[in-house]
Design an enzyme around this catalytic site. Structure first.
Site, PDB file in Angstrom:
ATOM      1  N   GLU A  12     -52.335  12.038  18.642  1.00  0.00           N
ATOM      2  CA  GLU A  12     -51.109  12.838  18.737  1.00  0.00           C
ATOM      3  C   GLU A  12     -50.598  12.892  20.175  1.00  0.00           C
ATOM      4  O   GLU A  12     -49.396  12.943  20.408  1.00  0.00           O
ATOM      5  CB  GLU A  12     -51.305  14.251  18.187  1.00  0.00           C
ATOM      6  N   THR A  13     -51.497  12.845  21.131  1.00  0.00           N
ATOM      7  CA  THR A  13     -51.085  12.834  22.532  1.00  0.00           C
ATOM      8  C   THR A  13     -50.247  11.597  22.850  1.00  0.00           C
ATOM      9  O   THR A  13     -49.159  11.708  23.432  1.00  0.00           O
ATOM     10  CB  THR A  13     -52.318  12.900  23.461  1.00  0.00           C
TER      11      THR A  13
END
Length: 130
Positions: A52-53
């Site tokens: 997700e980063t």
């Protein structure tokens, strides 16, 4: 691209951004006590946080940062193999770049380019409130 990782999950997990470009995002994360689950292997949640980063950073790169924000809307991950130590690298590429959503494909591999995790993350593009 300007962002501050101090006192964030990125800092806690040791995520290091290698590159952000039109082609995608590359970042690394150590596999150590910070990212292990209780049985001594890479925690699936750490892999999801890495995925997700990189998807978030990629989406942020493409939006109008003055008028828009991007946030995770949905993420899935297939954990292919375990890893006890070393470093994993995430490669994120945009699969869809729309006006209100983006979909990112993320491959997380080990030092031998063996697939550790395969993820897809949908990012919502929101107008900033004035």
């Amino acid at each position: 691209m300007d962002y501050n990782v101090k006192n964030t999950l990125m800092e806690t997990l040791g995520i290091n951004v290698v590159s952000v470009s039109n082609e995608g995002v590359v970042a690394t994360m150590p596999v150590d006590h910070r990212t292990h689950q209780p049985f001594g292997i890479l925690h699936g949640g750490a892999s999801v946080a890495l995925a997700e980063t990189v998807a978030s950073l990629g989406a942020y790169f493409f939006i109008d940062q003055e008028t828009e924000n991007c946030v995770g809307l949905e993420i899935n991950a297939n954990h292919i193999r375990g890893k006890k130590s070393g470093v994993v690298t995430a490669y994120a590429k945009p699969a869809h770049r729309g006006k209100t959503t983006m979909v990112w494909e993320v491959k997380i591999v080990d030092e031998e380019d063996e697939l550790i995790c395969l993820s897809r993350c949908t990012m919502a593009i929101l107008k900033k409130k004035r």
